[in-house]
Design a protein around this motif. Structure first.
Motif, PDB file in Angstrom:
ATOM      1  N   LEU A  82       0.880  -1.165   0.000  1.00 56.26           N
ATOM      2  CA  LEU A  82       0.000   0.000   0.000  1.00 56.26           C
ATOM      3  C   LEU A  82       0.915   1.211   0.000  1.00 56.26           C
ATOM      4  CD1 LEU A  82      -3.045   0.675   0.143  1.00 56.26           C
ATOM      5  CD2 LEU A  82      -2.740   0.977   2.592  1.00 56.26           C
ATOM      6  N   TYR A  83       0.652   2.164  -0.883  1.00 56.80           N
ATOM      7  CA  TYR A  83       1.531   3.325  -0.987  1.00 56.80           C
ATOM      8  C   TYR A  83       0.738   4.574  -1.321  1.00 56.80           C
ATOM      9  CZ  TYR A  83       1.323   2.224  -6.011  1.00 56.80           C
ATOM     10  OH  TYR A  83       0.895   1.948  -7.279  1.00 56.80           O
ATOM     11  N   LEU A  84       1.397   5.711  -1.181  1.00 57.28           N
ATOM     12  CA  LEU A  84       0.813   6.995  -1.530  1.00 57.28           C
ATOM     13  C   LEU A  84       1.331   7.429  -2.890  1.00 57.28           C
ATOM     14  CD1 LEU A  84       1.101   9.153   1.707  1.00 57.28           C
ATOM     15  CD2 LEU A  84      -0.989   8.349   0.619  1.00 57.28           C
ATOM     16  N   ASP A  85       0.417   7.793  -3.748  1.00 57.27           N
ATOM     17  CA  ASP A  85       0.786   8.391  -5.026  1.00 57.27           C
ATOM     18  C   ASP A  85       0.812   9.895  -4.789  1.00 57.27           C
ATOM     19  OD1 ASP A  85       1.050   9.359  -7.584  1.00 57.27           O
ATOM     20  OD2 ASP A  85      -0.694   8.309  -8.388  1.00 57.27           O
ATOM     21  N   LEU A  86       1.984  10.482  -4.889  1.00 55.73           N
ATOM     22  CA  LEU A  86       2.153  11.908  -4.624  1.00 55.73           C
ATOM     23  C   LEU A  86       2.500  12.677  -5.906  1.00 55.73           C
ATOM     24  CD1 LEU A  86       4.267  11.530  -1.367  1.00 55.73           C
ATOM     25  CD2 LEU A  86       1.819  11.988  -1.536  1.00 55.73           C
ATOM     26  N   ARG A  87       2.245  12.063  -7.056  1.00 59.04           N
ATOM     27  CA  ARG A  87       2.635  12.690  -8.313  1.00 59.04           C
ATOM     28  C   ARG A  87       1.837  13.946  -8.641  1.00 59.04           C
ATOM     29  NH1 ARG A  87       2.375   7.515 -12.026  1.00 59.04           N
ATOM     30  NH2 ARG A  87       0.624   7.228 -10.636  1.00 59.04           N
ATOM     31  N   THR A  88       0.604  14.042  -8.159  1.00 55.87           N
ATOM     32  CA  THR A  88      -0.209  15.226  -8.394  1.00 55.87           C
ATOM     33  C   THR A  88      -0.007  16.178  -7.230  1.00 55.87           C
ATOM     34  OG1 THR A  88      -1.833  13.846  -9.533  1.00 55.87           O
ATOM     35  CG2 THR A  88      -2.545  16.054  -8.873  1.00 55.87           C
ATOM     36  N   ALA A  89       0.449  17.369  -7.529  1.00 55.81           N
ATOM     37  CA  ALA A  89       0.756  18.358  -6.480  1.00 55.81           C
ATOM     38  C   ALA A  89      -0.440  18.582  -5.563  1.00 55.81           C
ATOM     39  CB  ALA A  89       1.180  19.673  -7.121  1.00 55.81           C
ATOM     40  N   GLY A  90      -0.178  18.494  -4.272  1.00 60.49           N
ATOM     41  CA  GLY A  90      -1.201  18.746  -3.276  1.00 60.49           C
ATOM     42  C   GLY A  90      -2.159  17.601  -3.026  1.00 60.49           C
ATOM     43  N   GLU A  91      -1.991  16.481  -3.705  1.00 55.45           N
ATOM     44  CA  GLU A  91      -2.893  15.340  -3.528  1.00 55.45           C
ATOM     45  C   GLU A  91      -2.153  14.150  -2.924  1.00 55.45           C
ATOM     46  OE1 GLU A  91      -5.484  14.019  -6.637  1.00 55.45           O
ATOM     47  OE2 GLU A  91      -5.577  16.030  -7.504  1.00 55.45           O
ATOM     48  N   ARG A  92      -2.845  13.449  -2.059  1.00 58.73           N
ATOM     49  CA  ARG A  92      -2.349  12.206  -1.470  1.00 58.73           C
ATOM     50  C   ARG A  92      -3.372  11.135  -1.812  1.00 58.73           C
ATOM     51  NH1 ARG A  92       1.194  13.300   3.157  1.00 58.73           N
ATOM     52  NH2 ARG A  92       0.525  11.359   4.119  1.00 58.73           N
ATOM     53  N   ARG A  93      -2.985  10.224  -2.688  1.00 61.44           N
ATOM     54  CA  ARG A  93      -3.929   9.194  -3.127  1.00 61.44           C
ATOM     55  C   ARG A  93      -3.365   7.825  -2.782  1.00 61.44           C
ATOM     56  NH1 ARG A  93      -5.654   9.239  -9.289  1.00 61.44           N
ATOM     57  NH2 ARG A  93      -3.420   9.011  -9.461  1.00 61.44           N
ATOM     58  N   LEU A  94      -4.165   7.026  -2.066  1.00 53.99           N
ATOM     59  CA  LEU A  94      -3.749   5.666  -1.744  1.00 53.99           C
ATOM     60  C   LEU A  94      -3.794   4.795  -2.988  1.00 53.99           C
ATOM     61  CD1 LEU A  94      -5.467   4.848   1.660  1.00 53.99           C
ATOM     62  CD2 LEU A  94      -3.028   5.024   1.202  1.00 53.99           C
ATOM     63  N   CYS A  95      -2.792   3.939  -3.106  1.00 53.70           N
ATOM     64  CA  CYS A  95      -2.690   2.989  -4.204  1.00 53.70           C
ATOM     65  C   CYS A  95      -2.131   1.697  -3.621  1.00 53.70           C
ATOM     66  CB  CYS A  95      -1.728   3.488  -5.278  1.00 53.70           C
ATOM     67  SG  CYS A  95      -2.099   5.137  -5.875  1.00 53.70           S
ATOM     68  N   GLY A  96      -2.178   0.652  -4.397  1.00 54.84           N
ATOM     69  CA  GLY A  96      -1.606  -0.587  -3.899  1.00 54.84           C
ATOM     70  C   GLY A  96      -1.500  -1.633  -4.982  1.00 54.84           C
ATOM     71  N   PHE A  97      -0.906  -2.736  -4.600  1.00 57.93           N
ATOM     72  CA  PHE A  97      -0.889  -3.891  -5.484  1.00 57.93           C
ATOM     73  C   PHE A  97      -0.895  -5.159  -4.650  1.00 57.93           C
ATOM     74  CE2 PHE A  97       3.692  -3.181  -4.968  1.00 57.93           C
ATOM     75  CZ  PHE A  97       4.160  -4.460  -4.683  1.00 57.93           C
ATOM     76  N   VAL A  98      -1.400  -6.215  -5.257  1.00 59.28           N
ATOM     77  CA  VAL A  98      -1.357  -7.549  -4.674  1.00 59.28           C
ATOM     78  C   VAL A  98      -0.783  -8.487  -5.721  1.00 59.28           C
ATOM     79  CG1 VAL A  98      -3.293  -7.163  -3.089  1.00 59.28           C
ATOM     80  CG2 VAL A  98      -3.724  -8.130  -5.351  1.00 59.28           C
ATOM     81  N   ALA A  99      -0.023  -9.455  -5.270  1.00 60.04           N
ATOM     82  CA  ALA A  99       0.523 -10.478  -6.167  1.00 60.04           C
ATOM     83  C   ALA A  99      -0.413 -11.680  -6.139  1.00 60.04           C
ATOM     84  CB  ALA A  99       1.929 -10.871  -5.731  1.00 60.04           C
ATOM     85  N   VAL A 100      -0.606 -12.291  -7.305  1.00 55.16           N
ATOM     86  CA  VAL A 100      -1.507 -13.435  -7.416  1.00 55.16           C
ATOM     87  C   VAL A 100      -0.872 -14.529  -8.252  1.00 55.16           C
ATOM     88  CG1 VAL A 100      -3.601 -12.020  -7.183  1.00 55.16           C
ATOM     89  CG2 VAL A 100      -2.702 -12.538  -9.458  1.00 55.16           C
TER      90      VAL A 100
END
Length: 185
Positions: A82-100
């Motif tokens: 689980l990580y934060l995408d900080l690429r957009t200035a002023g925005e904190r968006r949660l993102c993630g990945f799962v392996a299957v």
């Protein structure tokens, strides 16, 4: 559940937990971790640290994936993040990945990986060494596709196989404080 009182002689993983606890996303992180581990890790209480682990604010932070908050490991592999995408200035968006496990995912979906990828354009699929990762962003369309995909069984199959293959190589960075939220009811 609260962290212990501040101290100066804490191991680095403890100080990382305390740092993460200050993030506004802390509640979402612990809820995600609880859901992921409970639904994919066999016997999580007795296999914790030895066969699976969670790392707080891991230092193997990859710029393309943003700022990592927690990573889950089984055997020698990172199986979820689980990580934060900080690429957009002023925005904190949660993102993630799962392996299957790719074969398990194909069986659960009743189709091949090319079709699964085409049917889920909001998700990011990446092949790895014998398995696939499914990446998501915290947007309504992406979360809807991710939740509709039968990934849990395929993730459980992968994690179970990794646990059977050997001990967790990331046990030394395991953060017991954040792992406690997996078992907190």
């Amino acid at each position: 559940m609260r962290a212990p009182e501040p101290g100066f002689d804490l191991p680095l993983r403890d100080t990382r937990y305390r740092e993460l606890e200050q993030y506004p996303e802390f509640g979402a992180v612990t809820a995600w971790l609880r859901d992921y581990v409970r639904s994919t890790v066999p016997k999580p209480r007795i296999s914790e640290r030895e066969y699976w682990s969670v790392t707080c604010l891991p230092t193997d932070d990859a710029s393309e994936q943003g700022h990592r908050l927690v990573s889950v490991y089984a055997g020698d592999h990172e199986v979820a993040c689980l990580y934060l995408d900080l690429r957009t200035a002023g925005e904190r968006r949660l993102c993630g990945f799962v392996a299957v496990d790719a074969d398990s995912l194909q069986r659960a979906c009743g189709t091949d990986l090319d079709t699964i990828v085409a049917d889920n354009p909001e998700l990011r699929f990446r092949p790895y060494d014998g398995y696939w990762s499914i990446g998501w962003l915290d947007t309504p369309a992406c979360r809807e596709q991710f939740e509709a995909l039968p990934w849990r069984g395929a993730a459980t199959d992968l994690v179970s196989g990794l646990m059977r293959a050997g001990r967790n190589s990331s046990a030394r960075t395991h953060c017991a404080q954040i792992a406690m939220f997996v078992f907190d009811d």
